[in-house]
Design an enzyme around this catalytic site. Sequence first.
Site, PDB file in Angstrom:
ATOM      1  N   LYS A 177       0.804  -1.230   0.000  1.00  0.00           N
ATOM      2  CA  LYS A 177       0.000   0.000   0.000  1.00  0.00           C
ATOM      3  C   LYS A 177       0.836   1.279   0.000  1.00  0.00           C
ATOM      4  CE  LYS A 177      -4.075  -1.980   2.213  1.00  0.00           C
ATOM      5  NZ  LYS A 177      -5.082  -1.838   3.252  1.00  0.00           N
TER       6      LYS A 177
ATOM      7  N   ASP B  89      -9.765   2.714   2.121  1.00  0.00           N
ATOM      8  CA  ASP B  89      -9.861   2.196   3.496  1.00  0.00           C
ATOM      9  C   ASP B  89     -10.456   3.267   4.422  1.00  0.00           C
ATOM     10  OD1 ASP B  89      -8.794  -0.348   3.049  1.00  0.00           O
ATOM     11  OD2 ASP B  89      -6.735   0.353   3.285  1.00  0.00           O
TER      12      ASP B  89
HETATM   13  P1  NDP Z   1       0.337  -3.362  10.466  1.00  0.00           P
HETATM   14  O1  NDP Z   1       1.333  -4.485  10.434  1.00  0.00           O
HETATM   15  O2  NDP Z   1       0.623  -2.120   9.699  1.00  0.00           O
HETATM   16  O3  NDP Z   1       0.113  -2.931  12.020  1.00  0.00           O
HETATM   17  C1  NDP Z   1      -0.093  -3.909  12.996  1.00  0.00           C
HETATM   18  C2  NDP Z   1      -0.501  -3.252  14.309  1.00  0.00           C
HETATM   19  O4  NDP Z   1      -0.809  -4.287  15.240  1.00  0.00           O
HETATM   20  C3  NDP Z   1       0.591  -2.411  14.950  1.00  0.00           C
HETATM   21  O5  NDP Z   1       0.020  -1.378  15.689  1.00  0.00           O
HETATM   22  C4  NDP Z   1       1.266  -3.434  15.868  1.00  0.00           C
HETATM   23  O6  NDP Z   1       1.933  -2.861  16.948  1.00  0.00           O
HETATM   24  C5  NDP Z   1       0.059  -4.185  16.382  1.00  0.00           C
HETATM   25  N1  NDP Z   1       0.389  -5.516  16.864  1.00  0.00           N
HETATM   26  C6  NDP Z   1       0.708  -6.601  16.102  1.00  0.00           C
HETATM   27  N2  NDP Z   1       0.942  -7.661  16.905  1.00  0.00           N
HETATM   28  C7  NDP Z   1       0.794  -7.227  18.180  1.00  0.00           C
HETATM   29  C8  NDP Z   1       0.926  -7.853  19.453  1.00  0.00           C
HETATM   30  N3  NDP Z   1       1.273  -9.136  19.574  1.00  0.00           N
HETATM   31  N4  NDP Z   1       0.676  -7.110  20.557  1.00  0.00           N
HETATM   32  C9  NDP Z   1       0.325  -5.800  20.463  1.00  0.00           C
HETATM   33  N5  NDP Z   1       0.194  -5.157  19.277  1.00  0.00           N
HETATM   34  C10 NDP Z   1       0.435  -5.852  18.155  1.00  0.00           C
HETATM   35  O7  NDP Z   1      -1.047  -4.036  10.051  1.00  0.00           O
HETATM   36  P2  NDP Z   1      -2.357  -3.290   9.478  1.00  0.00           P
HETATM   37  O8  NDP Z   1      -2.444  -1.981  10.150  1.00  0.00           O
HETATM   38  O9  NDP Z   1      -2.348  -3.361   8.010  1.00  0.00           O
HETATM   39  O10 NDP Z   1      -3.517  -4.270   9.971  1.00  0.00           O
HETATM   40  C11 NDP Z   1      -3.955  -4.263  11.316  1.00  0.00           C
HETATM   41  C12 NDP Z   1      -5.320  -4.900  11.416  1.00  0.00           C
HETATM   42  O11 NDP Z   1      -6.282  -4.163  10.671  1.00  0.00           O
HETATM   43  C13 NDP Z   1      -5.372  -6.325  10.897  1.00  0.00           C
HETATM   44  O12 NDP Z   1      -5.959  -7.098  11.911  1.00  0.00           O
HETATM   45  C14 NDP Z   1      -6.305  -6.293   9.717  1.00  0.00           C
HETATM   46  O13 NDP Z   1      -7.142  -7.430   9.710  1.00  0.00           O
HETATM   47  C15 NDP Z   1      -7.134  -5.050   9.990  1.00  0.00           C
HETATM   48  N6  NDP Z   1      -7.582  -4.426   8.741  1.00  0.00           N
HETATM   49  C16 NDP Z   1      -8.920  -4.465   8.441  1.00  0.00           C
HETATM   50  C17 NDP Z   1      -9.393  -3.897   7.285  1.00  0.00           C
HETATM   51  C18 NDP Z   1     -10.848  -3.969   6.968  1.00  0.00           C
HETATM   52  O14 NDP Z   1     -11.240  -3.582   5.861  1.00  0.00           O
HETATM   53  N7  NDP Z   1     -11.678  -4.425   7.876  1.00  0.00           N
HETATM   54  C19 NDP Z   1      -8.498  -3.204   6.338  1.00  0.00           C
HETATM   55  C20 NDP Z   1      -7.110  -3.220   6.756  1.00  0.00           C
HETATM   56  C21 NDP Z   1      -6.683  -3.826   7.904  1.00  0.00           C
HETATM   57  P3  NDP Z   1       3.487  -2.417  16.814  1.00  0.00           P
HETATM   58  O15 NDP Z   1       3.472  -1.059  16.188  1.00  0.00           O
HETATM   59  O16 NDP Z   1       3.959  -2.437  18.204  1.00  0.00           O
HETATM   60  O17 NDP Z   1       4.161  -3.457  15.957  1.00  0.00           O
END
Ligand code: NDP
Length: 297
Positions: free
Chosen positions: A78, A115
């Site tokens: 993206k 989004d």
């Molecule tokens: P990114 O990889 O960009 O971000 C992941 C986020 O999750 C970060 O804030 C990360 O924290 C946090 N995270 C991951 N693992 C853990 C953990 N074990 N404990 C605490 N925090 C954690 O992913 P996206 O932003 O692209 O996606 C995030 C979610 O959004 C997904 O679940 C996806 O399904 C959902 N989504 C839904 C959409 C929809 O249309 N419904 C569209 C796009 C996404 P840190 O910064 O510390 O790594």
Amino acid sequence: MKAAVLDAIVTGKTRVVGIFGWPVRHSLSPPMQNAAFRAAGLDYVYIPFAIPPAKLGESLQLLAGLGIAGVNLTVPHKESAIPYLHKLSKTARRVGAVNTVRVLKNGNLEGHNTDVIGFAQSLQRDAGFKIRGKSALLIGAGGAARAVGYALASGGAAKVTIVNRTAQRAYNLAVFLRSVARKNLTVQIVEPGEASLAEEIAQADLVVNATSLGLKVSDPVPISLRGLRPKTLVFDTIYNPSQTRLLKAARAKGCKTCNGLGMLARQGAASFKIWTGRDPDLSLMMKTLRRCLSRHP
Ligand code: NDP
């Protein structure tokens, strides 16, 4: 589906759109979009393309020559797609991420971000929540959180409190939101373990989970829900499972909840409109998503 793809390639009659991702096999967009094209009587086919990061640029540059009308972009493309695009919508430019590409008549590529509108519309229409003047607690600071945060800031939220595992990413998101917000938005950060988190939850009208915590059924709730009041709407961007531990716990406390299915369908509907100029049958798209999820949970 396979015959339609072949027909499209052989005759050039059927318009091809698709999704670039790595991996892409899990994507529910192909069945959702193909159902919508069929229902609209449009001769389009939507194909998943597994594009590794190193091949993204050359794959985008091939779209026009192959007669492909546009693509969605999903993880991890993206942000990295932007240098290959000729034009960006205002939202895509400000968010710094593109999930929809349209091939223009002259072969140039135009990037959009649906989004943001997917989340904003789902919040308003699926959950009946109006952002203007409200306080939100945003969990996460990745790509989805950036889109959610932008929707909240541009929708006139009064306050956004960010809570994220990695403090630096929370800080970066706060800087971004302050840069795009109108002057009456307060943006602050709370550490996941901080005592003041319970006060922030108690004050929030809306709690949004934009982390990937919850994708696995065994995942814990992303933050402690101490202080959560029944008047608060809890929105999880995750749609599979449809009821994350967060949503179950929020419901047990009497809160209204909403999962990410409507957001997914609505971002897809906005992409459909960008490519075809028409509004798809949104309820069919949602129904198709639910059916796919019930078959392959
Ligand atoms: P990114 O990889 O960009 O971000 C992941 C986020 O999750 C970060 O804030 C990360 O924290 C946090 N995270 C991951 N693992 C853990 C953990 N074990 N404990 C605490 N925090 C954690 O992913 P996206 O932003 O692209 O996606 C995030 C979610 O959004 C997904 O679940 C996806 O399904 C959902 N989504 C839904 C959409 C929809 O249309 N419904 C569209 C796009 C996404 P840190 O910064 O510390 O790594």
